[in-house]
Scaffold this motif. Structure first.
Motif, PDB file in Angstrom:
ATOM      1  N   ALA A 572     -56.468  16.089  80.674  1.00  0.00           N
ATOM      2  CA  ALA A 572     -55.324  16.599  79.912  1.00  0.00           C
ATOM      3  C   ALA A 572     -55.170  18.106  80.104  1.00  0.00           C
ATOM      4  CB  ALA A 572     -55.502  16.257  78.432  1.00  0.00           C
ATOM      5  N   LYS A 573     -56.320  18.834  80.108  1.00  0.00           N
ATOM      6  CA  LYS A 573     -56.292  20.293  80.296  1.00  0.00           C
ATOM      7  C   LYS A 573     -55.723  20.652  81.666  1.00  0.00           C
ATOM      8  CE  LYS A 573     -59.641  22.298  81.980  1.00  0.00           C
ATOM      9  NZ  LYS A 573     -60.017  22.720  83.338  1.00  0.00           N
ATOM     10  N   ILE A 590     -53.466  19.445  72.858  1.00  0.00           N
ATOM     11  CA  ILE A 590     -54.297  18.241  73.039  1.00  0.00           C
ATOM     12  C   ILE A 590     -54.753  17.804  71.658  1.00  0.00           C
ATOM     13  CG2 ILE A 590     -56.385  17.241  74.029  1.00  0.00           C
ATOM     14  CD1 ILE A 590     -56.218  19.276  76.266  1.00  0.00           C
ATOM     15  N   SER A 591     -54.582  16.528  71.379  1.00  0.00           N
ATOM     16  CA  SER A 591     -54.927  16.018  70.048  1.00  0.00           C
ATOM     17  C   SER A 591     -55.942  14.878  70.180  1.00  0.00           C
ATOM     18  CB  SER A 591     -53.664  15.519  69.339  1.00  0.00           C
ATOM     19  OG  SER A 591     -53.997  14.835  68.158  1.00  0.00           O
ATOM     20  N   ILE A 592     -56.965  14.936  69.346  1.00  0.00           N
ATOM     21  CA  ILE A 592     -57.959  13.850  69.263  1.00  0.00           C
ATOM     22  C   ILE A 592     -57.882  13.275  67.852  1.00  0.00           C
ATOM     23  CG2 ILE A 592     -60.379  13.193  69.475  1.00  0.00           C
ATOM     24  CD1 ILE A 592     -60.771  15.757  71.157  1.00  0.00           C
ATOM     25  N   GLU A 606     -54.254  12.490  73.005  1.00  0.00           N
ATOM     26  CA  GLU A 606     -52.861  12.739  73.397  1.00  0.00           C
ATOM     27  C   GLU A 606     -52.719  14.146  73.970  1.00  0.00           C
ATOM     28  OE1 GLU A 606     -50.391  12.200  70.036  1.00  0.00           O
ATOM     29  OE2 GLU A 606     -50.553  10.014  70.015  1.00  0.00           O
ATOM     30  N   ASP A 607     -51.761  14.282  74.896  1.00  0.00           N
ATOM     31  CA  ASP A 607     -51.377  15.618  75.365  1.00  0.00           C
ATOM     32  C   ASP A 607     -49.881  15.615  75.630  1.00  0.00           C
ATOM     33  OD1 ASP A 607     -50.722  15.392  78.403  1.00  0.00           O
ATOM     34  OD2 ASP A 607     -52.588  14.266  78.188  1.00  0.00           O
ATOM     35  N   ASN A 608     -49.276  16.812  75.672  1.00  0.00           N
ATOM     36  CA  ASN A 608     -47.830  16.916  75.864  1.00  0.00           C
ATOM     37  C   ASN A 608     -47.470  17.432  77.244  1.00  0.00           C
ATOM     38  OD1 ASN A 608     -48.787  19.448  75.370  1.00  0.00           O
ATOM     39  ND2 ASN A 608     -47.068  20.119  74.096  1.00  0.00           N
TER      40      ASN A 608
END
Length: 672
Positions: A572-573, A590-592, A606-608
């Motif tokens: 994601a990064k 980034i969401s955990i 999740e990531d945007n």
């Protein structure tokens, strides 16, 4: 199988022969039944015709006798006496509606109390009078309409002319019968269920009939057919009408020119015979099908038994499986060569011996709930015991299976199998080593970037720490101990934060592949802590959400969870860095999120970033597939391998973009 085919062929031949015999017998029975029915019908017609003749003869005698008596009396002087005698004759003649005497001058005396002579009644013109005069004998007239006042019904008359010695007509004695009564009498006299009888004149005119079959006697063909036998005294004929066959039997009446005729449907004659033929054919077909089905069933059963016997033979002679069989009493009945070689025993010496004599060689010291005797098997009929046994530097899989009868209630025997799984164990060990190498390589791949990020992050706290210590020295020299203590506490917190980062980093790279109980929150926080420096350097917001009121302790593989989480965060990064390169002001996130439902945990990452292309959705978990310029294609493959094969969970791309979402589901092995 060839023998069964012969049986089937013989059955078909016998079935066809039997059908041929049934049909031949049916034709013979049909001809015999037809002839018998005709003869019986002729006898029946003759019998009932005789009864009807006797009935008419009796009525004719009454009329003739009464006429001879009355002619001696004067019609005017003895009027009352004549009328009384006529009334008596009407009563004695069963069925007479009227008895009367008519003279040539039309004067008529009737036995009916409701009828008297009048001038408008002309007896000499009545049908019965004319017919009797013409034949000069007692006649039975054709049906005619009654006299005035009685026109609503048809009658037939028995009329007898009376002559003197000079053959001069003196009078005509007559009695009337109502046609409907005669028809009823005929039906009762000739009660055929599937036919009817009728009276017919010599000129083919039907005068009395009890038509049960709906015959149209005015039909031209019917009239021609009736005329064909109207002159015959006795016989039978068959007539086709509307695709139906009818049998006519007939005979002339003795006392008139009438014919007594009976009609019978041919199909009714053969109805019972046809039903019997149908039942015979159905029965033979059912028997043939049952017989053929039995042969086929036996053939299939024999084939299955043969196949099973052949399979059992191959199984017993297997060069890789050791096999031992016992009967229901636990006595050894079979040991194959492989079993002998594994334990270096002779099977002949063990036949009919109890299983307990050999169970000691099958025991595994590490195995719990081991079987010590055959009684243990009898006490656990529905339990299949399976464990590994090391013998002669090889690993064998031992399986002890109770053999139950079809009702699953009684023990019929026991089968013990040994399968050499040494090679499988070697491959498992190699696979495990390869997986560990893959995991360590994945960790090492992230090591350089993480160390660089941490060292960059630590520059500020180290500078702060150096400044705080310098300030503390100055304050100590000035004897301001309270302020010095404050600087020391701040220095301690900074050191503890750095120590926590070091511990998290050390725990991540520690080789720990065992299953144990741990707190999921702590494990995830460690990953967040060691990845946070990279997030800050790249201006990416990293967020971890969970319900603080829920206990997230579980029993699983913490090292595998860390590796999977790190791989997903790193991917994601990398994707967000590409977006930030194009748009430095983009708010990268980034969401955990951790959830728990009953005995299962759900990790949502999740990531945007831009997301996963549609054509790549099915490929991202394949080994060596990558969209990165310097990628290896092992990151997501390793995630899938660890989650599904090690943690026995599921990992999926639940949403490809806006946001990109990966879902991990795994169970708490304490409860699942």
């Amino acid at each position: 199988m060839k023998r069964n085919r012969v049986y089937i062929l013989i059955s078909i031949i016998f079935f066809l022969i039997y059908i041929f015999v049934i049909c031949t017998t049916y034709n013979k029975n049909r001809n015999y039944l037809f002839k018998t029915t005709i003869n019986n019908q002729l006898k029946l017609v003759s019998s009932y015709k005789q009864k009807f003749d006797e009935r008419l003869s009796a009525l004719k005698r009454i009329v003739e006798t009464m006429g001879k008596k009355l002619i001696k009396k004067d019609k005017f002087k003895d009027f009352d006496s004549i009328k009384e005698m006529l009334t008596t004759a009407m009563i004695s003649g069963d069925g007479f509606k009227s008895v009367y005497i008519s003279y040539p001058d039309n004067f008529t005396i009737s036995g009916r109390t409701d009828w008297y002579y009048s001038d408008d009644y002309i007896a000499t013109k009545r049908p019965w009078y004319i017919e009797a005069i013409n034949k000069k004998a007692t006649i039975i007239s054709k049906p005619y309409v009654g006299s005035p006042g009685f026109e609503d019904k048809l009658y037939i008359s028995i009329a007898s002319p009376i002559y003197d010695k000079n053959n001069k007509l003196l009078a005509v004695m007559s009695s009337d019968l109502e046609l409907g009564t005669v028809q009823k009498e005929l039906s009762e006299l000739f009660p055929i269920k599937n036919g009817f009888a009728f009276l017919m004149t010599s000129d083919s005119k039907v005068i009395v009939q009890s038509n049960k079959l709906g015959f149209d006697f005015n039909n031209k063909k019917v009239k021609e057919f009736l005329h064909s036998f109207s002159k015959d005294k006795k016989g039978d004929k068959t007539f086709n009408l509307n695709d139906e066959k009818y049998i006519f039997t007939y005979e002339h009446l003795k006392n008139s020119d009438w014919l007594f005729v009976s009609v019978l449907e041919e199909k009714e004659i053969f109805k019972d015979l046809n039903q019997q033929l149908f039942m015979n054919l159905i029965s033979s077909l059912i028997l043939f099908i049952l017989g053929l089905g039995t042969i086929i069933f036996i053939s299939i059963t024999q084939k299955k038994l043969y196949d099973k016997h052949l399979l059992l033979g191959h199984f017993a002679k297997s060069p890789t499986w050791g096999i031992l069989l016992t009967d229901k009493n636990g006595n050894i009945i079979f040991i194959n060569k492989v079993f002998e070689q594994i334990f270096n025993i002779k099977s002949k010496s063990l036949y009919e011996k109890p299983l307990d004599t050999i169970l000691h060689v099958l025991k595994n010291k590490k195995e719990q709930n081991k079987i010590d005797s055959f009684q243990d098997i009898k006490n656990n009929l529905f339990t299949i015991k399976s464990y590994n046994l090391v013998k002669n530097d090889k690993v064998y899989r031992v399986q002890i299976t109770p053999l139950l009868n079809r009702f699953q209630k009684q023990l019929e025997g026991t089968i013990i199998t040994l399968n050499d799984i040494s090679h499988e164990k070697y491959l498992e060990k190699k696979d495990s080593e390869q997986e560990q190498i893959l995991i360590q390589n994945s960790k090492m791949a992230a090591l350089g970037e993480m160390v660089s990020a941490i060292s960059h992050q630590w520059r500020q706290p180290l500078s702060t720490l150096l400044m705080l210590i310098s300030n503390a020295e100055e304050i100590v020299e000035k004897n301001s101990l309270h302020k010095a203590n404050n600087f020391l506490l701040r220095s301690k917190k900074t050191i503890e934060l750095m120590n926590e980062t070091v511990n998290a980093f050390r725990n991540f790279y520690k080789e720990d592949f065992d299953k144990r109980e741990f707190d999921l929150i702590k494990i995830i926080n460690e990953i967040v802590l060691i990845t946070l420096p990279q997030m800050k350097i790249n201006a990416i917001e990293l967020d971890f959400k969970y319900n603080k009121n829920i206990n997230y302790k579980c029993r699983s593989y913490p090292s595998y969870i860390k590796q999977v989480l790190l791989n997903l965060i790193t991917n994601a990064k990398d994707e967000l860095c590409l977006v930030l390169k194009e748009n430095p002001f983009f708010e990268a996130k980034i969401s955990i999120e951790l959830k728990k439902d009953k005995n299962y945990f759900y990790l949502i990452i999740e990531d945007n970033a831009k997301g996963v292309l549609k054509e790549n959705k099915e490929k991202i978990f394949e080994p060596f597939f990558t969209t990165k310029a310097q990628g290896t294609g092992t990151g997501l493959y390793l995630c899938k391998l660890l989650v599904e094969n090690k943690m026995h969970g599921e990992i999926s791309l639940s949403k490809s973009k806006n946001p990109t979402r990966f879902l991990i589901k795994f169970g708490d092995t304490k409860n699942v």
